[in-house]
Design a protein around this motif. Sequence first.
Motif, PDB file in Angstrom:
ATOM      1  N   VAL A  45     -23.030 -56.349  -2.869  1.00 18.02           N
ATOM      2  CA  VAL A  45     -24.284 -57.244  -2.774  1.00 18.02           C
ATOM      3  C   VAL A  45     -24.700 -56.676  -1.449  1.00 18.02           C
ATOM      4  CG1 VAL A  45     -25.433 -58.753  -2.835  1.00 18.02           C
ATOM      5  CG2 VAL A  45     -23.453 -58.333  -4.407  1.00 18.02           C
ATOM      6  N   VAL A  46     -26.182 -55.696  -1.904  1.00 16.79           N
ATOM      7  CA  VAL A  46     -27.181 -56.096  -0.944  1.00 16.79           C
ATOM      8  C   VAL A  46     -28.511 -57.533  -1.103  1.00 16.79           C
ATOM      9  CG1 VAL A  46     -28.688 -55.338   0.879  1.00 16.79           C
ATOM     10  CG2 VAL A  46     -26.699 -54.263   0.369  1.00 16.79           C
ATOM     11  N   GLN A  47     -28.893 -58.065  -0.522  1.00 16.06           N
ATOM     12  CA  GLN A  47     -29.908 -58.923  -0.777  1.00 16.06           C
ATOM     13  C   GLN A  47     -30.942 -59.390   0.073  1.00 16.06           C
ATOM     14  OE1 GLN A  47     -29.234 -63.070  -2.941  1.00 16.06           O
ATOM     15  NE2 GLN A  47     -30.661 -63.772  -1.281  1.00 16.06           N
ATOM     16  N   LEU A  48     -32.364 -58.669  -0.545  1.00 17.77           N
ATOM     17  CA  LEU A  48     -33.027 -58.691   0.523  1.00 17.77           C
ATOM     18  C   LEU A  48     -33.958 -59.963   0.524  1.00 17.77           C
ATOM     19  CD1 LEU A  48     -34.999 -55.498  -0.743  1.00 17.77           C
ATOM     20  CD2 LEU A  48     -32.794 -55.615   0.662  1.00 17.77           C
ATOM     21  N   ILE A  49     -34.610 -60.345   1.918  1.00 19.53           N
ATOM     22  CA  ILE A  49     -35.424 -61.795   2.112  1.00 19.53           C
ATOM     23  C   ILE A  49     -36.601 -61.872   1.290  1.00 19.53           C
ATOM     24  CG2 ILE A  49     -36.401 -61.215   3.863  1.00 19.53           C
ATOM     25  CD1 ILE A  49     -34.301 -64.588   3.173  1.00 19.53           C
ATOM     26  N   ASN A  50     -37.549 -60.401   1.140  1.00 19.50           N
ATOM     27  CA  ASN A  50     -38.771 -60.054   0.990  1.00 19.50           C
ATOM     28  C   ASN A  50     -38.690 -58.722   0.719  1.00 19.50           C
ATOM     29  OD1 ASN A  50     -41.467 -59.817   2.248  1.00 19.50           O
ATOM     30  ND2 ASN A  50     -41.703 -61.982   1.629  1.00 19.50           N
ATOM     31  N   PRO A  51     -39.848 -58.051   0.177  1.00 15.55           N
ATOM     32  CA  PRO A  51     -40.112 -56.670   0.251  1.00 15.55           C
ATOM     33  C   PRO A  51     -40.134 -56.219   1.548  1.00 15.55           C
ATOM     34  CG  PRO A  51     -41.467 -58.353  -1.410  1.00 15.55           C
ATOM     35  CD  PRO A  51     -40.638 -58.884  -0.906  1.00 15.55           C
ATOM     36  N   ILE A  52     -40.684 -56.973   2.151  1.00 15.74           N
ATOM     37  CA  ILE A  52     -40.945 -56.898   3.840  1.00 15.74           C
ATOM     38  C   ILE A  52     -39.038 -57.535   4.627  1.00 15.74           C
ATOM     39  CG2 ILE A  52     -42.320 -56.623   5.887  1.00 15.74           C
ATOM     40  CD1 ILE A  52     -43.497 -55.324   3.703  1.00 15.74           C
ATOM     41  N   PHE A  53     -38.429 -56.233   4.370  1.00 18.85           N
ATOM     42  CA  PHE A  53     -36.980 -57.275   4.460  1.00 18.85           C
ATOM     43  C   PHE A  53     -36.708 -56.616   6.278  1.00 18.85           C
ATOM     44  CE2 PHE A  53     -36.928 -53.287   2.495  1.00 18.85           C
ATOM     45  CZ  PHE A  53     -35.863 -52.654   2.879  1.00 18.85           C
ATOM     46  N   VAL A 107     -28.483 -54.140  -5.084  1.00 17.49           N
ATOM     47  CA  VAL A 107     -29.650 -54.398  -4.962  1.00 17.49           C
ATOM     48  C   VAL A 107     -30.338 -55.498  -5.482  1.00 17.49           C
ATOM     49  CG1 VAL A 107     -31.480 -54.415  -3.245  1.00 17.49           C
ATOM     50  CG2 VAL A 107     -29.624 -52.777  -3.577  1.00 17.49           C
ATOM     51  N   PHE A 108     -31.020 -56.819  -4.506  1.00 13.82           N
ATOM     52  CA  PHE A 108     -31.334 -58.253  -5.374  1.00 13.82           C
ATOM     53  C   PHE A 108     -32.413 -58.282  -4.015  1.00 13.82           C
ATOM     54  CE2 PHE A 108     -27.266 -58.612  -6.924  1.00 13.82           C
ATOM     55  CZ  PHE A 108     -27.312 -58.975  -7.903  1.00 13.82           C
ATOM     56  N   ASP A 145     -31.521 -54.986  -8.803  1.00  9.94           N
ATOM     57  CA  ASP A 145     -30.253 -55.192  -9.604  1.00  9.94           C
ATOM     58  C   ASP A 145     -31.527 -56.890 -10.337  1.00  9.94           C
ATOM     59  OD1 ASP A 145     -29.297 -53.084  -9.974  1.00  9.94           O
ATOM     60  OD2 ASP A 145     -28.330 -52.898  -8.249  1.00  9.94           O
ATOM     61  N   GLY A 146     -31.530 -57.630  -9.152  1.00  7.15           N
ATOM     62  CA  GLY A 146     -32.047 -58.878 -10.356  1.00  7.15           C
ATOM     63  C   GLY A 146     -33.138 -59.187  -8.757  1.00  7.15           C
ATOM     64  N   PHE A 205     -24.923 -65.195 -10.325  1.00  9.76           N
ATOM     65  CA  PHE A 205     -25.706 -64.254 -11.359  1.00  9.76           C
ATOM     66  C   PHE A 205     -25.311 -62.818 -10.086  1.00  9.76           C
ATOM     67  CE2 PHE A 205     -30.212 -62.486 -10.208  1.00  9.76           C
ATOM     68  CZ  PHE A 205     -30.528 -62.228 -11.464  1.00  9.76           C
ATOM     69  N   TYR A 206     -25.000 -62.320  -8.780  1.00  8.28           N
ATOM     70  CA  TYR A 206     -24.626 -61.116  -8.954  1.00  8.28           C
ATOM     71  C   TYR A 206     -23.532 -60.724  -9.509  1.00  8.28           C
ATOM     72  CZ  TYR A 206     -25.896 -62.521  -3.958  1.00  8.28           C
ATOM     73  OH  TYR A 206     -26.639 -63.266  -3.176  1.00  8.28           O
ATOM     74  N   THR A 207     -22.425 -61.314 -10.122  1.00 11.55           N
ATOM     75  CA  THR A 207     -21.524 -60.671 -10.991  1.00 11.55           C
ATOM     76  C   THR A 207     -22.364 -60.844 -12.557  1.00 11.55           C
ATOM     77  OG1 THR A 207     -20.110 -62.178 -10.338  1.00 11.55           O
ATOM     78  CG2 THR A 207     -19.630 -61.517 -12.702  1.00 11.55           C
TER      79      THR A 207
END
Length: 366
Positions: free
Chosen positions: A73-81, A103-104, A165-166, A359-361
Amino acid sequence: MRILLLGEYSNVHATLAKGLRELGHEVVVASNGDFWKNYPRDIDLSRELSWSGSIRFVVKLLRALPKMKGFDVVQLINPIFIELKANRLFSIYDYLRKNNKKVFLGAFGMDYYWVHECDTRKPLRYSDFNMGDENRTNADAEKERRDWIGTDKERLNKYIAEDCDGIITGLYEYWACYHPLFPKKTCFIPYPIQMSPTHTDFKASNPPRIFIGINKARSEYKGTDIMLKAANDVRRDYPGKMELVKAESVPFDEYEKLMNGSDAILDQLYSYTPSMNSLLAMSKGIVNIGGGEPENYEILHENELRPIVNVEPTYESVYTALVDFISQPSRIPELKRQSTEYISRHHDYLKVARQYLEFYTKAKNL
């Protein structure tokens, strides 16, 4: 799972990482520490504002990118990550997408959909960008419109939102903007808070101590200017009845020290919901005077607790709420108790981490 949390906003990722690690997962936080707030991270992506600092940042980023591969899983805090111009982030997003499983996108703050929806569809009675049917025209709101509407930032936000993905929203407000557009991939998960030691003494100070955090660059936009004026006027009109403590653009550790021991916090005039700073305060038994609209409780399915002193986005509402608060000290202990219970029920970092894992799963690769 191996999880990369990329970027930071008000300690969301650093706190979430603690919860995920305690549940047995391998987590890496890569961020700039949210600028001067200097939150903890494993990979430092801070950047100096100078020509030589930019060169060093590019070298730092090139060394960091190979460490951002092979995650579940990679989660981005914001579009400007990452602290780069939007047009440079397309290729980095594609790199992350190619070299990791899922990627979330986090909807935790300023982005295109927040600006555009509040300006056009207006799902909220008031927000950072509208008051009823009228759009706000203060300098900060206009600046954000120029940044996000019709720009590379808009294109990047749309690209990531449609491809990822979410989408995870941290406040009711952001959910109201994203969910109608991406109903199958958007969820709401409360912000994670690591609870302070259990409180048993909820006595009020004499006089009540009111805390306000001030970011000078965002004071008008967030309504801190109005809240501060109301607090100063109440202190003037009711001498000796209220103590006011201010923290102005200080690192997080100093901010927290100044906040500790307060009876109430003034925060987020234009919000329906408590922010990370307000939630942290509530976990310490500090009453939040700010956003506590019915929608906030509804999305949490909270039908019992009402710990937040809700205010409308006006000077008069804040002034009246403060006068009522300091004039009725007998109700403060119960509001303090409810504040800690509210955080325990809805924002405990381990409970929140489990919601993220679920949610990731469930999310499917697109």
